[in-house]
Motif scaffolding. Structure first.
Motif, PDB file in Angstrom:
ATOM      1  N   GLN A  43       0.827  -1.207   0.000  1.00 59.85           N
ATOM      2  CA  GLN A  43       0.000   0.000   0.000  1.00 59.85           C
ATOM      3  C   GLN A  43       0.860   1.256   0.000  1.00 59.85           C
ATOM      4  OE1 GLN A  43      -3.240   0.149  -0.509  1.00 59.85           O
ATOM      5  NE2 GLN A  43      -3.160  -2.066  -0.702  1.00 59.85           N
ATOM      6  N   ARG A  44       1.975   1.218   0.715  1.00 61.25           N
ATOM      7  CA  ARG A  44       2.882   2.365   0.745  1.00 61.25           C
ATOM      8  C   ARG A  44       3.444   2.636  -0.644  1.00 61.25           C
ATOM      9  NH1 ARG A  44       7.601   1.419   4.643  1.00 61.25           N
ATOM     10  NH2 ARG A  44       5.868   1.164   6.073  1.00 61.25           N
ATOM     11  N   GLU A  45       3.757   1.553  -1.354  1.00 53.09           N
ATOM     12  CA  GLU A  45       4.287   1.697  -2.713  1.00 53.09           C
ATOM     13  C   GLU A  45       3.232   2.267  -3.654  1.00 53.09           C
ATOM     14  OE1 GLU A  45       7.559   1.802  -4.813  1.00 53.09           O
ATOM     15  OE2 GLU A  45       7.522   0.900  -2.837  1.00 53.09           O
ATOM     16  N   LYS A  46       1.975   1.855  -3.494  1.00 56.38           N
ATOM     17  CA  LYS A  46       0.887   2.407  -4.317  1.00 56.38           C
ATOM     18  C   LYS A  46       0.691   3.888  -4.033  1.00 56.38           C
ATOM     19  CE  LYS A  46      -1.748  -1.854  -4.907  1.00 56.38           C
ATOM     20  NZ  LYS A  46      -2.997  -2.564  -4.591  1.00 56.38           N
ATOM     21  N   LYS A  47       0.820   4.268  -2.770  1.00 53.15           N
ATOM     22  CA  LYS A  47       0.692   5.674  -2.389  1.00 53.15           C
ATOM     23  C   LYS A  47       1.799   6.510  -3.028  1.00 53.15           C
ATOM     24  CE  LYS A  47       0.613   8.575   1.738  1.00 53.15           C
ATOM     25  NZ  LYS A  47       0.789   8.591   3.192  1.00 53.15           N
ATOM     26  N   ARG A  48       3.018   5.967  -3.037  1.00 49.59           N
ATOM     27  CA  ARG A  48       4.136   6.672  -3.675  1.00 49.59           C
ATOM     28  C   ARG A  48       3.891   6.848  -5.163  1.00 49.59           C
ATOM     29  NH1 ARG A  48       8.730   3.366  -0.628  1.00 49.59           N
ATOM     30  NH2 ARG A  48       8.900   4.669   1.216  1.00 49.59           N
ATOM     31  N   LYS A  49       3.330   5.828  -5.787  1.00 48.32           N
ATOM     32  CA  LYS A  49       3.062   5.912  -7.234  1.00 48.32           C
ATOM     33  C   LYS A  49       2.038   7.003  -7.533  1.00 48.32           C
ATOM     34  CE  LYS A  49       2.721   3.071 -11.241  1.00 48.32           C
ATOM     35  NZ  LYS A  49       3.940   3.592 -11.851  1.00 48.32           N
ATOM     36  N   LYS A  50       0.988   7.098  -6.700  1.00 44.46           N
ATOM     37  CA  LYS A  50      -0.018   8.147  -6.885  1.00 44.46           C
ATOM     38  C   LYS A  50       0.596   9.525  -6.716  1.00 44.46           C
ATOM     39  CE  LYS A  50      -4.189   5.789  -5.321  1.00 44.46           C
ATOM     40  NZ  LYS A  50      -5.194   5.734  -4.242  1.00 44.46           N
ATOM     41  N   LEU A  51       1.425   9.695  -5.682  1.00 45.23           N
ATOM     42  CA  LEU A  51       2.067  10.983  -5.441  1.00 45.23           C
ATOM     43  C   LEU A  51       2.991  11.357  -6.596  1.00 45.23           C
ATOM     44  CD1 LEU A  51       3.009  11.073  -1.661  1.00 45.23           C
ATOM     45  CD2 LEU A  51       1.640  12.714  -2.902  1.00 45.23           C
ATOM     46  N   GLU A  52       3.718  10.376  -7.102  1.00 49.51           N
ATOM     47  CA  GLU A  52       4.635  10.649  -8.217  1.00 49.51           C
ATOM     48  C   GLU A  52       3.861  11.120  -9.441  1.00 49.51           C
ATOM     49  OE1 GLU A  52       6.998  10.249 -11.673  1.00 49.51           O
ATOM     50  OE2 GLU A  52       5.397   8.832 -11.244  1.00 49.51           O
ATOM     51  N   GLN A  53       2.736  10.497  -9.714  1.00 45.62           N
ATOM     52  CA  GLN A  53       1.923  10.901 -10.865  1.00 45.62           C
ATOM     53  C   GLN A  53       1.310  12.283 -10.655  1.00 45.62           C
ATOM     54  OE1 GLN A  53      -0.795   7.630 -11.199  1.00 45.62           O
ATOM     55  NE2 GLN A  53       0.635   6.366 -12.381  1.00 45.62           N
ATOM     56  N   LYS A  54       0.937  12.583  -9.418  1.00 40.43           N
ATOM     57  CA  LYS A  54       0.307  13.865  -9.107  1.00 40.43           C
ATOM     58  C   LYS A  54       1.278  15.036  -9.305  1.00 40.43           C
ATOM     59  CE  LYS A  54      -2.010  16.255  -5.301  1.00 40.43           C
ATOM     60  NZ  LYS A  54      -2.430  16.128  -3.891  1.00 40.43           N
ATOM     61  N   TYR A  55       2.530  14.868  -8.873  1.00 44.43           N
ATOM     62  CA  TYR A  55       3.508  15.951  -8.914  1.00 44.43           C
ATOM     63  C   TYR A  55       4.470  15.861 -10.101  1.00 44.43           C
ATOM     64  CZ  TYR A  55       2.011  17.228  -4.234  1.00 44.43           C
ATOM     65  OH  TYR A  55       1.265  17.632  -3.160  1.00 44.43           O
ATOM     66  N   HIS A  56       4.227  14.948 -11.011  1.00 47.15           N
ATOM     67  CA  HIS A  56       5.147  14.738 -12.133  1.00 47.15           C
ATOM     68  C   HIS A  56       5.319  16.001 -12.982  1.00 47.15           C
ATOM     69  CE1 HIS A  56       7.233  12.690 -15.356  1.00 47.15           C
ATOM     70  NE2 HIS A  56       6.365  13.172 -16.209  1.00 47.15           N
ATOM     71  N   LEU A  57       4.226  16.625 -13.343  1.00 49.74           N
ATOM     72  CA  LEU A  57       4.311  17.805 -14.215  1.00 49.74           C
ATOM     73  C   LEU A  57       4.985  18.978 -13.508  1.00 49.74           C
ATOM     74  CD1 LEU A  57       0.819  17.640 -15.948  1.00 49.74           C
ATOM     75  CD2 LEU A  57       3.036  17.034 -16.899  1.00 49.74           C
ATOM     76  N   ILE A  58       4.668  19.171 -12.245  1.00 47.08           N
ATOM     77  CA  ILE A  58       5.278  20.269 -11.484  1.00 47.08           C
ATOM     78  C   ILE A  58       6.785  20.059 -11.392  1.00 47.08           C
ATOM     79  CG2 ILE A  58       5.391  21.366  -9.215  1.00 47.08           C
ATOM     80  CD1 ILE A  58       2.431  20.536  -8.864  1.00 47.08           C
ATOM     81  N   ARG A  59       7.186  18.839 -11.090  1.00 52.11           N
ATOM     82  CA  ARG A  59       8.605  18.530 -10.954  1.00 52.11           C
ATOM     83  C   ARG A  59       9.342  18.709 -12.285  1.00 52.11           C
ATOM     84  NH1 ARG A  59      11.319  16.001  -7.023  1.00 52.11           N
ATOM     85  NH2 ARG A  59       9.439  15.538  -5.866  1.00 52.11           N
ATOM     86  N   ARG A  60       8.728  18.243 -13.369  1.00 50.62           N
ATOM     87  CA  ARG A  60       9.369  18.349 -14.682  1.00 50.62           C
ATOM     88  C   ARG A  60       9.503  19.802 -15.126  1.00 50.62           C
ATOM     89  NH1 ARG A  60       6.690  15.222 -19.567  1.00 50.62           N
ATOM     90  NH2 ARG A  60       5.210  16.894 -19.284  1.00 50.62           N
TER      91      ARG A  60
END
Length: 100
Positions: free
Chosen positions: A8-25
């Motif tokens: 579940q922790r890994e799934k949460k990280r994946k969601k966060l990564e997708q959410k902030y991907h554009l901002i980070r890029r």
């Protein structure tokens, strides 16, 4: 089988990564375009204010069936010993056992 909390922790990280991907890029592109050092620091502080788990380097690939974090084959999404069992049982089309 991996602990459910780790999966579940890994799934949460994946969601966060997708959410902030554009901002980070976009922030990283801005850093490369800006010339002044003070502006780069401001953008870098903005990047640091994002959650740590939103960084793509914190993601870890896991086995699809067992959740095992090591010895994963990207093509199949399975760990090595599960892949071997499935190949021996002829459950993966196109995969053959090695023999020499």
């Amino acid at each position: 089988m991996a602990k459910k909390s780790l999966i579940q922790r890994e799934k949460k990280r994946k969601k966060l990564e997708q959410k902030y991907h554009l901002i980070r890029r976009s922030s990283k592109k801005e850093i490369s375009k800006v010339q002044s050092l003070s502006d780069k620091w401001k953008i870098h502080r903005k990047l640091q204010s994002l959650p740590r788990n939103s960084a793509p380097t914190r993601l870890h690939r896991r086995c699809f069936s067992t959740g095992r974090p090591r010895a994963n084959f990207r093509d199949f999404g399975l760990s090595g010993h599960i892949l071997r069992e499935m190949v021996h049982a002829c459950l993966l089309p196109g995969a053959t056992r090695s023999s020499w």
